[in-house]
Design a protein around this motif. Structure first.
Motif, PDB file in Angstrom:
ATOM      1  N   ILE A 108       3.569  -1.041   3.982  1.00  0.00           N
ATOM      2  CA  ILE A 108       3.031   0.301   3.786  1.00  0.00           C
ATOM      3  C   ILE A 108       4.210   1.197   3.408  1.00  0.00           C
ATOM      4  O   ILE A 108       5.199   1.273   4.145  1.00  0.00           O
ATOM      5  N   ILE A 109       4.101   1.859   2.260  1.00  0.00           N
ATOM      6  CA  ILE A 109       5.196   2.707   1.799  1.00  0.00           C
ATOM      7  C   ILE A 109       4.695   4.127   1.530  1.00  0.00           C
ATOM      8  O   ILE A 109       3.509   4.348   1.313  1.00  0.00           O
ATOM      9  N   GLN A 110       5.638   5.035   1.550  1.00  0.00           N
ATOM     10  CA  GLN A 110       5.336   6.439   1.267  1.00  0.00           C
ATOM     11  C   GLN A 110       5.521   6.705  -0.211  1.00  0.00           C
ATOM     12  O   GLN A 110       6.543   6.340  -0.786  1.00  0.00           O
ATOM     13  N   ASP A 111       4.530   7.348  -0.820  1.00  0.00           N
ATOM     14  CA  ASP A 111       4.622   7.718  -2.229  1.00  0.00           C
ATOM     15  C   ASP A 111       5.424   9.006  -2.348  1.00  0.00           C
ATOM     16  O   ASP A 111       5.050  10.024  -1.790  1.00  0.00           O
TER      17      ASP A 111
ATOM     18  N   ASN B 228      -5.350  11.291   1.459  1.00  0.00           N
ATOM     19  CA  ASN B 228      -6.491  10.511   1.954  1.00  0.00           C
ATOM     20  C   ASN B 228      -6.942   9.417   0.994  1.00  0.00           C
ATOM     21  O   ASN B 228      -8.063   8.933   1.088  1.00  0.00           O
ATOM     22  N   LYS B 229      -6.069   9.022   0.082  1.00  0.00           N
ATOM     23  CA  LYS B 229      -6.354   7.908  -0.831  1.00  0.00           C
ATOM     24  C   LYS B 229      -5.322   6.813  -0.601  1.00  0.00           C
ATOM     25  O   LYS B 229      -4.212   7.047  -0.155  1.00  0.00           O
ATOM     26  N   VAL B 230      -5.718   5.595  -0.919  1.00  0.00           N
ATOM     27  CA  VAL B 230      -4.856   4.422  -0.779  1.00  0.00           C
ATOM     28  C   VAL B 230      -4.568   3.883  -2.173  1.00  0.00           C
ATOM     29  O   VAL B 230      -5.489   3.710  -2.971  1.00  0.00           O
TER      30      VAL B 230
ATOM     31  N   ILE C 186       0.853  -1.184   0.000  1.00  0.00           N
ATOM     32  CA  ILE C 186       0.000   0.000   0.000  1.00  0.00           C
ATOM     33  C   ILE C 186       0.886   1.230   0.000  1.00  0.00           C
ATOM     34  O   ILE C 186       1.793   1.353   0.820  1.00  0.00           O
ATOM     35  N   SER C 187       0.593   2.123  -0.928  1.00  0.00           N
ATOM     36  CA  SER C 187       1.325   3.378  -1.046  1.00  0.00           C
ATOM     37  C   SER C 187       0.411   4.517  -0.606  1.00  0.00           C
ATOM     38  O   SER C 187      -0.755   4.569  -0.996  1.00  0.00           O
ATOM     39  N   LEU C 188       0.956   5.423   0.221  1.00  0.00           N
ATOM     40  CA  LEU C 188       0.182   6.533   0.757  1.00  0.00           C
ATOM     41  C   LEU C 188       0.848   7.874   0.472  1.00  0.00           C
ATOM     42  O   LEU C 188       2.077   7.957   0.375  1.00  0.00           O
ATOM     43  N   HIS C 189       0.026   8.911   0.396  1.00  0.00           N
ATOM     44  CA  HIS C 189       0.520  10.284   0.323  1.00  0.00           C
ATOM     45  C   HIS C 189       1.453  10.504   1.525  1.00  0.00           C
ATOM     46  O   HIS C 189       1.196   9.986   2.613  1.00  0.00           O
ATOM     47  N   PRO C 190       2.536  11.279   1.380  1.00  0.00           N
ATOM     48  CA  PRO C 190       3.486  11.485   2.483  1.00  0.00           C
ATOM     49  C   PRO C 190       2.834  11.968   3.788  1.00  0.00           C
ATOM     50  O   PRO C 190       3.221  11.512   4.872  1.00  0.00           O
ATOM     51  N   ASP C 191       1.853  12.862   3.718  1.00  0.00           N
ATOM     52  CA  ASP C 191       1.181  13.336   4.938  1.00  0.00           C
ATOM     53  C   ASP C 191       0.436  12.204   5.625  1.00  0.00           C
ATOM     54  O   ASP C 191       0.495  12.060   6.853  1.00  0.00           O
ATOM     55  N   ASN C 192      -0.284  11.391   4.848  1.00  0.00           N
ATOM     56  CA  ASN C 192      -1.015  10.256   5.417  1.00  0.00           C
ATOM     57  C   ASN C 192      -0.059   9.208   5.966  1.00  0.00           C
ATOM     58  O   ASN C 192      -0.321   8.601   7.009  1.00  0.00           O
TER      59      ASN C 192
END
Length: 76
Positions: free
Chosen positions: A57-60, A68-70, A24-30
């Motif tokens: 879980i990784i940072q995009d 707020n998107k996955v 799962i990649s997330l926005h840096p803030d999330n």
């Protein structure tokens, strides 16, 4: 997801029946918010790679994942 939390991410993984064949990649803030929530719950301990229920879980860093998107990535 409205707010990405540790409990919310666990529920997302279970509800979507995700396996270790994805990440799962997330926005840096999330990502930062999720890590802080994880640290609070787990007594300031975190493992590398960062995983929840066996899902990495990784940072995009590309700017491709909106806040707020996955984003689910194939890990194989």
């Amino acid at each position: 997801m409205e707010k990405i939390t540790y409990d919310g991410m666990r529920n997302f993984i279970v509800e979507n029946e995700l396996t270790d064949s994805v990440a799962i990649s997330l926005h840096p803030d999330n990502f930062d918010e999720l890590v802080m929530d994880y640290l609070d719950i787990n007594g300031n301990q975190i493992e590398r790679p960062f995983e929840i229920l066996g899902i990495e879980i990784i940072q995009d860093n590309s700017g491709g994942v909106p806040k707020n998107k996955v984003n689910i990535l194939n890990a194989v």
